[in-house]
Design an enzyme around this catalytic site. Structure first.
Site: not given
Length: 499
Positions: A27, A72, A172-173, A244, A292, A351
């Site tokens: 990212e 993001n 994304n999200e 996460y 992710e 990442q």
């Protein structure tokens, strides 16, 4: 000493090992790209400005698919800014991470970097502040051979061959309030469906990923997936999962059992997707792109001031330094993804460099392996053939966050001439003696056995001590009469190759 027994039956096949399971994520965030992948002034930089010392480590890591450019970041990204002559590319504000984006690395450069690492591109489109037409334009620029305005622009920009991107993320999200342009499940589902339908009009063989919930703790979780898939089911191939984990308040026992939460998360999303499929009387199965996942100390970063309004270029953000315990959890999470290879057919460790990453760099200086690098690289190298479902008999313990968990976890892979077993010992204090019945695999000898552990479970690799923690040979691994025996130290991850 705790004892455990594992039985491996070669007929108990879950699914083939999916090479996309070993994907990662780049990212435009912090120093992931700039001074991570790209540093023209670095002694190892190639003509494109990419650090070749990092390229060598990425190849060793064994990452197969790279999700790009966010995250993001993508929800405010104008892809046109990042192509063409570099001296004409605009500097933009990135609202997601409150930093400046120079656009010196874009699609064409990044795909050349992918060629250096033998990785496949998974490209994300902006559905936060943009929509259908910019996504179609990017698809034309990236994939159409020639003879159209945007494919000819790519050629004029120095890339004569199409990038042929097969896998695309639709935003994304989008349920996260932190996301530029966040929206409801109904609004996102309608936009994603229209975008997906249009993209497949251009190329029906594209593989498209709809956004799932940002994480399983979201109040939208479950109902978001159902609503989005009711709109997109006929057009998409995947729904995303993000997760996460971190140690909370010194509760190492719960942290080491994080994989049990991932297991439940996957089962829940699969059930939701299948529920929608049954409602639609569809024979199609939606797979999961777990694009992710990692250990990320979010609480500590949220309490810091590293993400602020100073509008800096490539600031140091989210640069977690990982411990032995973190590496054991990462290895265990990857084992869980393998166990779900029937439905998790793509995944991305988030990442790749500097930002919650297995690889760290210093500007003008070295690049080195974090502790988490090792279980990922070894698993990527050893896993082949088919994933074998283990039958595990082991002691259990209670955790505050995840309920009851097994002290020992394991998974195996096997093809015609080799096999591998991956194990963790979650016990905080005691080594474990594990026996593994491998007669069904036809293995005759141990080709390698390594363990990642340390007397200090919080030992880390740092700039000052780059090799403080490395895998060591496990000399206790013995194979006799079809039974593999091995001793696992407390808080350890291990891999055994068999021939």
């Amino acid at each position: 000493m705790p004892r455990a027994h594992v039985v491996l039956d070669k007929q108990a096949v879950i699914a083939p090992v999916r090479r996309r399971t070993f994907g990662s994520f780049v990212e435009h965030l912090g120093r992931c790209v700039y001074t991570g992948l790209y540093e023209p002034e670095h002694p190892t930089a190639n003509d494109d400005g990419f650090r070749m010392d990092v390229v060598a480590l990425v190849r060793e890591l064994g990452s197969t698919t790279i999700r790009y450019p966010g995250g993001n970041f993508v929800s405010g990204f104008r892809w046109e800014d990042s192509v063409g002559p570099r001296d004409k590319r605009p500097v933009r504000r990135d609202l997601a991470w409150h930093s400046l984006e120079s656009n010196q690395v874009g699609l064409d450069e990044f795909t050349r970097w992918l060629g250096l690492t033998d990785s496949e591109l998974m490209l994300a489109v902006n559905l936060g502040t943009r929509g259908i037409q910019p996504a179609l334009d990017l698809l034309e620029y990236a994939n159409h051979p020639s003879g159209t305005a945007l494919s000819d622009l790519r050629i004029a920009n120095g890339t004569p061959e199409p990038h042929n991107v097969r896998m695309w993320c639709l935003g994304n999200e989008m349920d996260g309030s932190w996301q530029t342009g966040f929206m409801t499940a109904d609004d996102y589902g309608k936009l994603a469906a229209r975008t997906a339908a249009a993209m497949k009009m251009a190329d029906k063989e594209l593989e498209l990923v709809a956004c799932g919930s940002s994480n399983s703790g979201m109040p939208t979780f479950g109902d978001w997936e159902r609503t989005v898939l009711e709109h997109t089911y006929d057009y998409v191939d995947y729904v995303s999962c993000h997760a996460y984990y971190q140690e909370h308040d010194g509760d190492l026992g719960s942290f080491l059992a994080s994989a049990t939460d991932m297991d439940y998360f996957i089962d829940t999303v699969v059930a939701t997707a299948d529920h929608v499929g049954y409602k639609k009387r569809s024979n199609k199965k939606i797979n999961i792109s777990f694009d992710e996942w990692n250990v990320w100390y979010q609480k500590e970063h949220a309490e810091s001031d590293e993400v602020n309004d100073e509008w800096r270029h490539a600031p140091r953000q989210l640069e977690d330094v990982y411990s032995v315990a973190d590496a054991v959890v990462v290895g265990n999470l990857l084992m869980t993804l393998l166990k779900h290879s029937d439905r998790v057919t793509s995944a991305s460790l988030a990442q790749l460099v500097n930002v919650i990453a297995p690889i760290m760099t210093e500007p003008g200086g070295p690049a080195w392996r974090q502790t988490t690098f090792h279980p990922f690289s070894i698993t990527s190298r050893l896993a082949s053939g088919e994933v074998i479902r283990p039958l595990i008999q082991a002691p259990v313990y209670d955790t505050a966050r995840h309920g009851e968990a097994s002290v020992i976890d394991a998974v195996a892979t096997a093809d015609e001439d080799r096999a591998a077993v991956f194990l963790v010992n979650r016990d905080l204090h005691e080594p474990a003696q594990v026996t593994i019945d491998v007669r069904s695999l036809g293995s005759t000898h141990v080709t390698e056995a390594v363990t990642l552990t340390d007397a200090d479970v919080y030992a880390k690799n740092t700039f000052a001590e780059q090799n403080r923690v490395t895998p060591a040979p496990n000399t206790t691994a013995q194979l006799a009469d079809g039974v593999l025996s091995i001793e696992l130290p407390p808080v350890s991850w291990a891999a055994v190759g068999l021939g």
